[in-house]
Design an enzyme around this catalytic site. Sequence first.
Site, short mmCIF file in Angstrom:
data_model
loop_
_atom_site.label_atom_id
_atom_site.label_comp_id
_atom_site.label_asym_id
_atom_site.label_seq_id
_atom_site.Cartn_x
_atom_site.Cartn_y
_atom_site.Cartn_z
N ASN A 2 0.83 -1.20 0.00
CA ASN A 2 0.00 0.00 0.00
C ASN A 2 0.86 1.26 0.00
OD1 ASN A 2 0.75 0.70 2.71
ND2 ASN A 2 -0.84 -0.66 3.51
N ASN A 5 3.05 2.10 3.27
CA ASN A 5 4.27 1.29 3.39
C ASN A 5 5.31 1.70 2.34
OD1 ASN A 5 3.27 -0.16 5.53
ND2 ASN A 5 2.48 -1.83 4.27
N GLU A 6 4.83 2.02 1.15
CA GLU A 6 5.75 2.43 0.09
C GLU A 6 6.50 3.70 0.50
OE1 GLU A 6 5.58 3.18 -4.77
OE2 GLU A 6 3.74 2.83 -3.62
N GLY A 7 5.78 4.67 1.06
CA GLY A 7 6.41 5.91 1.49
C GLY A 7 7.35 5.71 2.66
N ALA A 10 10.55 3.86 1.57
CA ALA A 10 11.41 4.75 0.79
C ALA A 10 12.14 5.72 1.72
CB ALA A 10 10.58 5.53 -0.23
#
Length: 212
Positions: A2, A5-7, A10
């Site tokens: 989602n 989590n991606e942010g 990163a």
Amino acid sequence: MNGTNEGVLAWVTVNFLTGHLYAKTRRTVGILDLGGGSTQITFLPKSKKTVITAPPSYIARIDMFNSTYELYTHSYLGNGLIAARLATLGALGADGLDWKVFTSSCLPKKFREDWTFGGLTYKVSGIPDGYAGYKLCYYEVMRVVKGIIHQPFEVKGNSVFYAFSYYYDRAVESGLIDGSRGGVVEVRDFKKRAKEVCNKMTKYRQHCSAAY
């Protein structure tokens, strides 16, 4: 994975690689990731007010290296580079894709091309008998993004963010940074270059939205 989590992942990756996570100062950098369908922003707030005033879903807490980090993070689905372009054209979710041509002042008058995104093909074009340029394009884009983006007050100053994906690509293609070494730019640099490109589209192979 989602958007949250991606942010977060990163942010962890960038701050680990730059040495900020294990520095005693806890001075970290934010991240900006611009994909085709969505865009993410993640940073560690310096002000408690940012955490308190942010929508609850924008705050993520992670435990790492014997420390707890309370991150501001959000993914704007539908505001990635390609999705936002199509939304500006009024093409996202539209029917009649076999015959409709979607026009915009962000494109040169004689521009006509097929764009494919999400398994669908869209016919897009400039406005042959209309006008094109930065100001008109700006208003078209603002109709799509206005009221959607939540901007914490503290990021309006001298905050340091690492921007990548399409941010990097656009910066390289518009000559703002070196493709092999990267570089440092400010938001106003993107705005200045966008005005230069959009107001002289007949001299550029790129369409106006490629300057963003």
